[in-house]
Design a protein around this motif. Structure first.
Motif, mmCIF file in Angstrom:
data_model
loop_
_atom_site.group_PDB
_atom_site.id
_atom_site.type_symbol
_atom_site.label_atom_id
_atom_site.label_comp_id
_atom_site.label_asym_id
_atom_site.label_seq_id
_atom_site.Cartn_x
_atom_site.Cartn_y
_atom_site.Cartn_z
ATOM 1 N N PHE A 55 -7.878 -99.539 -46.778
ATOM 2 C CA PHE A 55 -6.786 -98.653 -47.182
ATOM 3 C C PHE A 55 -6.046 -98.203 -45.935
ATOM 4 O O PHE A 55 -6.641 -97.625 -45.029
ATOM 5 N N GLU A 56 -4.757 -98.533 -45.880
ATOM 6 C CA GLU A 56 -3.920 -98.202 -44.720
ATOM 7 C C GLU A 56 -4.578 -98.663 -43.417
ATOM 8 O O GLU A 56 -4.716 -97.911 -42.462
ATOM 9 N N ASP A 57 -5.017 -99.919 -43.418
ATOM 10 C CA ASP A 57 -5.653 -100.568 -42.265
ATOM 11 C C ASP A 57 -6.962 -99.921 -41.829
ATOM 12 O O ASP A 57 -7.436 -100.139 -40.717
ATOM 13 N N VAL A 58 -7.557 -99.106 -42.691
ATOM 14 C CA VAL A 58 -8.838 -98.480 -42.385
ATOM 15 C C VAL A 58 -9.874 -99.028 -43.361
ATOM 16 O O VAL A 58 -9.643 -99.070 -44.578
ATOM 17 N N LYS A 59 -11.008 -99.462 -42.839
ATOM 18 C CA LYS A 59 -12.093 -99.984 -43.657
ATOM 19 C C LYS A 59 -12.937 -98.806 -44.138
ATOM 20 O O LYS A 59 -13.535 -98.095 -43.331
ATOM 21 N N LEU A 60 -12.965 -98.593 -45.453
ATOM 22 C CA LEU A 60 -13.686 -97.476 -46.047
ATOM 23 C C LEU A 60 -14.897 -97.983 -46.817
ATOM 24 O O LEU A 60 -14.781 -98.914 -47.611
ATOM 25 N N ASP A 61 -16.033 -97.380 -46.579
ATOM 26 C CA ASP A 61 -17.232 -97.739 -47.328
ATOM 27 C C ASP A 61 -17.302 -96.860 -48.563
ATOM 28 O O ASP A 61 -17.579 -95.672 -48.482
ATOM 29 N N CYS A 62 -17.007 -97.469 -49.706
ATOM 30 C CA CYS A 62 -17.005 -96.733 -50.974
ATOM 31 C C CYS A 62 -18.267 -97.004 -51.790
ATOM 32 O O CYS A 62 -18.344 -96.632 -52.953
ATOM 33 N N GLY A 63 -19.212 -97.677 -51.197
ATOM 34 C CA GLY A 63 -20.458 -97.949 -51.898
ATOM 35 C C GLY A 63 -20.448 -99.194 -52.759
ATOM 36 O O GLY A 63 -21.393 -99.446 -53.504
ATOM 37 N N TYR A 64 -19.379 -99.986 -52.690
ATOM 38 C CA TYR A 64 -19.337 -101.234 -53.452
ATOM 39 C C TYR A 64 -20.308 -102.245 -52.848
ATOM 40 O O TYR A 64 -20.331 -102.454 -51.639
ATOM 41 N N ARG A 65 -21.108 -102.880 -53.708
ATOM 42 C CA ARG A 65 -22.037 -103.912 -53.268
ATOM 43 C C ARG A 65 -22.070 -105.033 -54.306
ATOM 44 O O ARG A 65 -22.321 -104.806 -55.485
ATOM 45 N N ILE A 66 -21.806 -106.235 -53.815
ATOM 46 C CA ILE A 66 -21.880 -107.426 -54.673
ATOM 47 C C ILE A 66 -23.359 -107.789 -54.806
ATOM 48 O O ILE A 66 -24.072 -107.884 -53.805
ATOM 49 N N ASP A 67 -23.824 -108.013 -56.030
ATOM 50 C CA ASP A 67 -25.234 -108.372 -56.216
ATOM 51 C C ASP A 67 -25.576 -109.623 -55.408
ATOM 52 O O ASP A 67 -26.496 -109.606 -54.597
ATOM 53 N N LEU A 68 -24.845 -110.711 -55.646
ATOM 54 C CA LEU A 68 -25.086 -111.963 -54.926
ATOM 55 C C LEU A 68 -23.749 -112.598 -54.562
ATOM 56 O O LEU A 68 -22.849 -112.672 -55.402
ATOM 57 N N LEU A 69 -23.641 -113.061 -53.334
ATOM 58 C CA LEU A 69 -22.459 -113.792 -52.867
ATOM 59 C C LEU A 69 -22.938 -115.160 -52.393
ATOM 60 O O LEU A 69 -23.778 -115.260 -51.493
ATOM 61 N N VAL A 70 -22.404 -116.218 -52.999
ATOM 62 C CA VAL A 70 -22.833 -117.585 -52.716
ATOM 63 C C VAL A 70 -21.748 -118.311 -51.934
ATOM 64 O O VAL A 70 -20.574 -118.297 -52.330
ATOM 65 N N GLU A 71 -22.155 -118.925 -50.831
ATOM 66 C CA GLU A 71 -21.260 -119.742 -50.008
ATOM 67 C C GLU A 71 -20.008 -118.969 -49.576
ATOM 68 O O GLU A 71 -18.945 -119.561 -49.396
#
Length: 125
Positions: A55-71
């Protein structure tokens, strides 16, 4: 490997896992089994991948987590619920958009036939 090829592999593995374990376990159990089986197939996989919001060139940790990311291009959201809802779809679409991914799966293992709990989700980049 394309997203569709990954999808086919993942669906086959999910069916295999569900045949052995059945419905009713916690999401984490299915996630660990799917992580193990995908890794066993030689694919690069990450679990609980943090997904920041830019957001506005700032990386914010909002607690989003992908269960599994493949390749580094295909997301999998694992559920073990009575039925999938629009909230599950919205969550998966959010991950697709934030990560600029094209395709993902929501897999609800709490079904008599797991194929009835699989939803493909597309991001119309």
């Amino acid at each position: 490997m394309t997203e569709n090829e990954i999808s086919s592999i993942v669906i086959g593995l999910a069916i295999e896992i569900h045949k052995k374990l059945g419905p009713g376990l916690l999401e984490n159990a299915y996630q660990e089994c799917l992580f193990y089986k995908i890794k066993q197939r030689g694919l690069f996989i990450e679990k609980e991948k943090a997904m920041p919001l830019i957001f506005e060139d700032v990386k914010l940790d909002c607690g989003y987590r992908i269960d599994l990311l493949v390749e580094n291009k295909f997301i999998i959201e694992i559920k073990s619920v009575e039925s999938l809802t629009v909230n599950h779809l919205a969550q998966t679409l959010t991950y697709l958009k934030l990560g600029n991914y094209k395709l993902g799966l929501i897999i609800n293992f709490n079904e008599v036939l797991v194929k009835n709990g699989i939803r493909r989700v597309f991001n119309n980049l």
